[in-house]
Design a protein around this motif. Structure first.
Motif, mmCIF file in Angstrom:
data_model
loop_
_atom_site.group_PDB
_atom_site.id
_atom_site.type_symbol
_atom_site.label_atom_id
_atom_site.label_comp_id
_atom_site.label_asym_id
_atom_site.label_seq_id
_atom_site.Cartn_x
_atom_site.Cartn_y
_atom_site.Cartn_z
ATOM 1 N N PRO A 83 0.836 -1.216 0.000
ATOM 2 C CA PRO A 83 0.000 0.000 0.000
ATOM 3 C C PRO A 83 0.865 1.258 0.000
ATOM 4 O O PRO A 83 1.909 1.306 0.664
ATOM 5 C CB PRO A 83 -0.808 -0.126 1.287
ATOM 6 N N VAL A 84 0.435 2.253 -0.732
ATOM 7 C CA VAL A 84 1.148 3.531 -0.766
ATOM 8 C C VAL A 84 0.916 4.252 0.562
ATOM 9 O O VAL A 84 -0.220 4.370 1.035
ATOM 10 C CB VAL A 84 0.658 4.405 -1.931
ATOM 11 N N ILE A 85 2.007 4.726 1.184
ATOM 12 C CA ILE A 85 1.870 5.507 2.407
ATOM 13 C C ILE A 85 2.487 6.889 2.198
ATOM 14 O O ILE A 85 3.367 7.071 1.350
ATOM 15 C CB ILE A 85 2.494 4.810 3.633
ATOM 16 N N CYS A 86 1.968 7.844 2.963
ATOM 17 C CA CYS A 86 2.374 9.239 2.802
ATOM 18 C C CYS A 86 2.890 9.779 4.126
ATOM 19 O O CYS A 86 2.340 9.472 5.195
ATOM 20 C CB CYS A 86 1.173 10.068 2.338
ATOM 21 N N PHE A 87 3.958 10.583 4.067
ATOM 22 C CA PHE A 87 4.465 11.280 5.240
ATOM 23 C C PHE A 87 4.301 12.782 5.006
ATOM 24 O O PHE A 87 4.617 13.291 3.928
ATOM 25 C CB PHE A 87 5.921 10.916 5.508
ATOM 26 N N CYS A 88 3.814 13.452 6.044
ATOM 27 C CA CYS A 88 3.399 14.846 5.898
ATOM 28 C C CYS A 88 3.887 15.695 7.067
ATOM 29 O O CYS A 88 3.829 15.263 8.224
ATOM 30 C CB CYS A 88 1.871 14.902 5.814
ATOM 31 N N SER A 89 4.364 16.898 6.774
ATOM 32 C CA SER A 89 4.663 17.906 7.791
ATOM 33 C C SER A 89 4.305 19.279 7.226
ATOM 34 O O SER A 89 4.278 19.467 6.016
ATOM 35 C CB SER A 89 6.131 17.879 8.190
ATOM 36 N N HIS A 90 4.069 20.230 8.123
ATOM 37 C CA HIS A 90 3.739 21.573 7.646
ATOM 38 C C HIS A 90 4.961 22.477 7.702
ATOM 39 O O HIS A 90 5.813 22.359 8.581
ATOM 40 C CB HIS A 90 2.557 22.168 8.405
ATOM 41 N N MET A 91 5.020 23.403 6.770
ATOM 42 C CA MET A 91 6.177 24.280 6.617
ATOM 43 C C MET A 91 6.042 25.587 7.380
ATOM 44 O O MET A 91 7.043 26.256 7.658
ATOM 45 C CB MET A 91 6.412 24.589 5.135
ATOM 46 N N ASP A 92 4.805 25.990 7.697
ATOM 47 C CA ASP A 92 4.620 27.295 8.334
ATOM 48 C C ASP A 92 4.911 27.240 9.828
ATOM 49 O O ASP A 92 4.879 26.167 10.450
ATOM 50 C CB ASP A 92 3.211 27.822 8.094
ATOM 51 N N THR A 93 5.214 28.407 10.396
ATOM 52 C CA THR A 93 5.352 28.534 11.844
ATOM 53 C C THR A 93 4.224 29.414 12.371
ATOM 54 O O THR A 93 3.576 30.139 11.623
ATOM 55 C CB THR A 93 6.717 29.116 12.244
ATOM 56 N N ALA A 94 4.011 29.359 13.678
ATOM 57 C CA ALA A 94 2.839 29.965 14.300
ATOM 58 C C ALA A 94 2.892 31.487 14.291
ATOM 59 O O ALA A 94 3.962 32.089 14.442
ATOM 60 C CB ALA A 94 2.711 29.470 15.736
ATOM 61 N N PRO A 95 1.727 32.135 14.153
ATOM 62 C CA PRO A 95 1.668 33.593 14.225
ATOM 63 C C PRO A 95 1.927 34.135 15.632
ATOM 64 O O PRO A 95 2.142 35.333 15.799
ATOM 65 C CB PRO A 95 0.230 33.916 13.797
#
Length: 416
Positions: free
Chosen positions: A78-90
């Motif tokens: 099965p295809v699996i995905c790894f994810c993270s966000h690039m923005d930092t908090a306001p």
């Protein structure tokens, strides 16, 4: 497989590079992404992915980075995905971040040099007890560090580097997703789920090493609009019903035990986050949170009852409450696919850590992705004291996160 002896980690160098790029998102913006500068990091990540041989890496018009690590096994995995966000908090500046590596930490207070009133103490950050002998990274005292979530970005990027350079690590097709605007609640607004084509996803956005999170709050937003009665203040007796004062009374009358400052663990809350208006019309914005959706609905009912009780004293005034869904507890979806969490727990244990299943008093991109067709729990990234000038992460925890991802890729291949 003992990765410590076979891999040359690049996660620290990547992290130190990424945090110097200002990617702060803006909750008041109506554009997407909310700030163009988030794409600066996205473009760098694409360049680095292409340089290590990830041929389809690209940045789309919305600021998302997509990439694919091709399978190197004959098995159907099965295809699996790894994810993270690039923005930092306001909440705290992310401009001109100066990361500092405090090597061989021995339990001392860490005084941040550019603002010596910022002192990171073990008594206030108990997870530092686990960092004795490790290398702790902080900012300099005037900004946040950006470990939330550039630690996760760096860990996934190092994983890509290792997979491309170590064909002996067998795995199926791996999708990579880096998102903007997670910190302002819009991180997956324009994600192309069909393009990802993944069966399962994992966000790398958790705190303590070993933690695995399969449950988030369910979340609603609510706006209470109060219609008062305006009158010339010199002739207002018996006539004026100030919407501003009514709003203040409603906030003061809400049950204290349902406030963020009085709740913990699995307890939800009602949190007024903004008030605006004038004598005739005023509004209160709330965020409502609970792990149990029935209790979440009851929070809105509490606001209505409180408003009803207060307005009994103001017979010419009225109110309206509008409730909007924000995200839902991802556990409702993940429980239908137990192997997604089980494999991640096993991967953490294979690194030598003890996996701990936790709930998040908040949400992640994975909360919404899970309901968009991509079941997506959250794995530790090692970030601590996020959204603050005292944010920190350790080199060794980031390396353990990389190992965890690699083991997880192998486990999906082994079990297929």
């Amino acid at each position: 497989m003992n990765f410590n002896s076979s891999l040359s980690f690049t996660v620290t160098e990547r992290f130190l590079r990424y945090v110097t790029i200002d990617t702060q998102s803006d909750p008041s913006s109506v554009s997407f992404p909310s700030t163009e500068k988030q794409k600066d990091l996205g473009r760098l990540l694409v360049e680095e992915l292409l340089a290590i041989g990830v041929k389809d890496a690209h940045l789309d018009e919305y600021g998302y980075v997509y990439a694919t690590i091709p399978a190197n096994t004959d098995k159907h995995v099965p295809v699996i995905c790894f994810c993270s966000h690039m923005d930092t908090a306001p909440d705290c500046s992310g401009k001109n971040v100066l990361p500092i590596v405090h090597k061989n930490y021995q339990g001392q207070d860490i005084v941040l040099p550019h603002d010596k009133s910022q002192v990171i103490k073990m008594t206030e950050h108990p997870d530092l007890k686990k960092q004795i002998g490790n290398d702790v990274i902080t900012a300099s005292g005037t900004t946040l560090l950006g470990a939330d979530n550039k630690a996760g970005v760096a860990e996934i990027m190092d994983t890509c580097y290792q997979l491309m350079n170590h064909p002996e690590i067998k795995h199926g097709t791996i999708r990579i997703l880096f998102t903007p605007d997670e910190e302002v609640g819009h991180g997956v607004d324009h994600v192309d789920i069909a393009k990802l084509g993944a069966f399962a996803g994992y966000t790398m956005d958790g705190e303590s090493a070993g933690n695995m999170e399969n449950e988030t709050f369910s979340a609603d937003g609510a706006r209470l609009t109060i219609q008062g009665v305006s009158s010339h203040p010199g002739f207002a007796k018996g006539k004026m019903e100030s919407a501003i004062k009514i709003a203040g009374e409603i906030v003061a009358a809400l049950p204290a035990e349902l406030s963020p400052e009085h709740t913990e663990g699995m307890e939800g809350f009602i949190h007024p986050v903004a008030i605006e208006g004038h004598v005739e019309v005023a509004s209160i914005d709330f965020i409502l949170r609970d792990f149990d959706e029935r209790k979440l609905n009851n929070h809105a009912a509490v606001i209505r009852k409180t408003a009803d009780d207060v307005l009994k004293r103001y017979p010419s005034s009225t109110y309206a409450l509008d409730v909007s869904e924000q995200y839902r507890n991802m556990k409702n979806v993940l429980d239908e696919h137990p192997q997604i969490v089980d494999y991640a727990m096993e991967a953490i244990n294979r690194t030598g850590l003890t996996a701990k299943l936790c709930s998040i008093r908040g949400g992640t991109d994975g909360s919404r992705l899970s309901f968009m067709g991509l079941p997506c729990p959250n794995i530790f990234a090692g970030e601590h004291a996020f959204h603050s000038k005292q944010e920190w992460v350790s080199v060794q925890d980031m390396q353990k996160a990389v190992e965890t991802i690699l083991h997880l890729c192998m486990i999906w291949e082994e079990r297929s």
